[in-house]
Design a protein around this motif. Sequence first.
Motif, short mmCIF file in Angstrom:
data_model
loop_
_atom_site.label_atom_id
_atom_site.label_comp_id
_atom_site.label_asym_id
_atom_site.label_seq_id
_atom_site.Cartn_x
_atom_site.Cartn_y
_atom_site.Cartn_z
N MET A 10 48.04 -20.30 46.16
CA MET A 10 49.35 -19.90 46.70
C MET A 10 49.25 -19.83 48.21
N SER A 11 50.24 -20.46 48.89
CA SER A 11 50.22 -20.47 50.36
C SER A 11 50.65 -19.11 50.88
N ILE A 12 50.13 -18.80 52.07
CA ILE A 12 50.46 -17.53 52.73
C ILE A 12 51.52 -17.80 53.78
N GLN A 13 52.67 -17.07 53.69
CA GLN A 13 53.80 -17.27 54.61
C GLN A 13 54.20 -15.95 55.25
N VAL A 14 54.85 -16.05 56.41
CA VAL A 14 55.31 -14.85 57.10
C VAL A 14 56.82 -14.88 57.35
N LEU A 15 57.45 -16.07 57.25
CA LEU A 15 58.88 -16.15 57.55
C LEU A 15 59.74 -15.52 56.46
N ASN A 16 59.39 -15.67 55.21
CA ASN A 16 60.16 -15.11 54.11
C ASN A 16 59.23 -14.41 53.14
N SER A 17 59.69 -13.25 52.63
CA SER A 17 58.94 -12.51 51.62
C SER A 17 59.72 -12.57 50.32
N ILE A 18 59.34 -13.50 49.46
CA ILE A 18 60.07 -13.69 48.21
C ILE A 18 60.03 -12.44 47.35
N SER A 19 58.91 -11.77 47.33
CA SER A 19 58.79 -10.55 46.51
C SER A 19 59.71 -9.46 47.02
N SER A 20 59.88 -9.41 48.35
CA SER A 20 60.79 -8.41 48.92
C SER A 20 62.24 -8.72 48.56
N ILE A 21 62.58 -10.03 48.59
CA ILE A 21 63.95 -10.43 48.24
C ILE A 21 64.24 -10.09 46.78
N ILE A 22 63.28 -10.38 45.90
CA ILE A 22 63.46 -10.07 44.48
C ILE A 22 63.63 -8.57 44.27
N ALA A 23 62.80 -7.79 44.95
CA ALA A 23 62.88 -6.33 44.82
C ALA A 23 64.21 -5.81 45.36
N GLU A 24 64.67 -6.39 46.47
CA GLU A 24 65.94 -5.97 47.06
C GLU A 24 67.12 -6.25 46.11
N ASN A 25 67.11 -7.45 45.50
CA ASN A 25 68.17 -7.80 44.55
C ASN A 25 68.16 -6.86 43.34
N ALA A 26 66.96 -6.56 42.87
CA ALA A 26 66.84 -5.66 41.72
C ALA A 26 67.39 -4.27 42.05
N VAL A 27 67.06 -3.80 43.27
CA VAL A 27 67.57 -2.48 43.68
C VAL A 27 69.09 -2.50 43.81
N SER A 28 69.66 -3.59 44.34
CA SER A 28 71.12 -3.70 44.49
C SER A 28 71.80 -3.67 43.13
N ASN A 29 71.26 -4.43 42.16
CA ASN A 29 71.83 -4.43 40.81
C ASN A 29 71.73 -3.05 40.16
N THR A 30 70.60 -2.40 40.37
CA THR A 30 70.41 -1.07 39.79
C THR A 30 71.39 -0.08 40.38
N GLN A 31 71.60 -0.17 41.71
CA GLN A 31 72.53 0.76 42.35
C GLN A 31 73.98 0.51 41.87
N ALA A 32 74.34 -0.75 41.65
CA ALA A 32 75.68 -1.05 41.14
C ALA A 32 75.86 -0.48 39.74
#
Length: 372
Positions: free
Chosen positions: A1-23
């Motif tokens: 797996m490549s190492i990247q710094v521009l985007n954090s896919i795991s953070s985006i997934i976690a953020e979406n999950a938190v948004s759905n949970t809050q709704a």
Amino acid sequence: MSIQVLNSISSIIAENAVSNTQANLQNTLQQLSTGLRINSGADDPAGLSIANGLGANISALTQSSQNASDGIGLLQTADGALSQAVTIATEAGNGGLSAAQSSALNQEFTSILNEINQIGSTTNFNGTSVFNGTGNSVTSTQGSVGAPLVVGDVLTTGSTTTITDSATGGTFVYKAAAGATIGDLQTAIAGAAGTTLSTGTALTIVGGQVVISNAVAGDSLKVSTTDPTLGGFNPTSANGSSDIFTSDGTSSGAANTTTAISALSSTFLNLTGQDLSTATAAQSALTAVTSAIAQVAQERGDIGASINQLTADTGVENTEVTNLTSAQNTIQNANIASVTSNLTQYNILEQTGFAALAQSNQAQQNVLKLLQ
């Protein structure tokens, strides 16, 4: 797996999950605060449509039940007044007194007739007159059988037709000349209208019978004649009515219960002109009183039948309201046990979501170690 710094896919997934949970958590809290499962069309479009339809039915049935209750009150008021009228009319038929008491008895009889008129004119329900029929129309007895009367029919020479008008206090007397017709009487009555008789008083032929009437509210006409062509005159059946509207909110479920309530007066009971001054007059009055009692008893029977009908309507409507409310609750109301369980679930998911988001952001910081 490549190492990247521009985007954090795991953070985006976690953020979406938190948004759905809050709704979901917000929706759960709204259900708990309102007690409703459906708070907007987005929650359950079909369910909301059904629940609103049931709500409209419930509102209509509830108001219909109130209408029926009000109608029962009105009819019971009428029945009570008629019951009193029966008592008074029975008292009016009292006889067997000596000649020396005839004057006092006749005065009492007159007072009783006045009391019947008082009951008819003053009985009201919620400010509305109960006995709202009119007494300003009388119809000849001739013409109802045999050949119908027409304006060209010749009257008996020398016969008299007398009209007493309570509104004007006047008495109109027409004496038939040789060759006089009903049309001549019609013209004479029209000429007296506005003077001796109330404005608008007129003679018409309805169904082959002579009708003398006007449209003056509260007026009472009394007509007598010695002419056999016309015969006697009786008050025209002019009923008021009690109209009670009931509905379940649909066009097919609407109904109007109408109860005819005749005017109550000595005129409509054919007691006007009766007296007890002589034995013969007393016998005639007793016959009239007996007929009046039967007339009032029939009226009470009709009113009683309507009361029973409205009482049954009220019972059916209350049962329908109960059943429809139960159906609406099943569709629209929240299951508190289930919602409470969801609240616990979403509270935990919100906490774990924020923890996962924090860990994901911290993982991105590890890339800096490669630059040391």
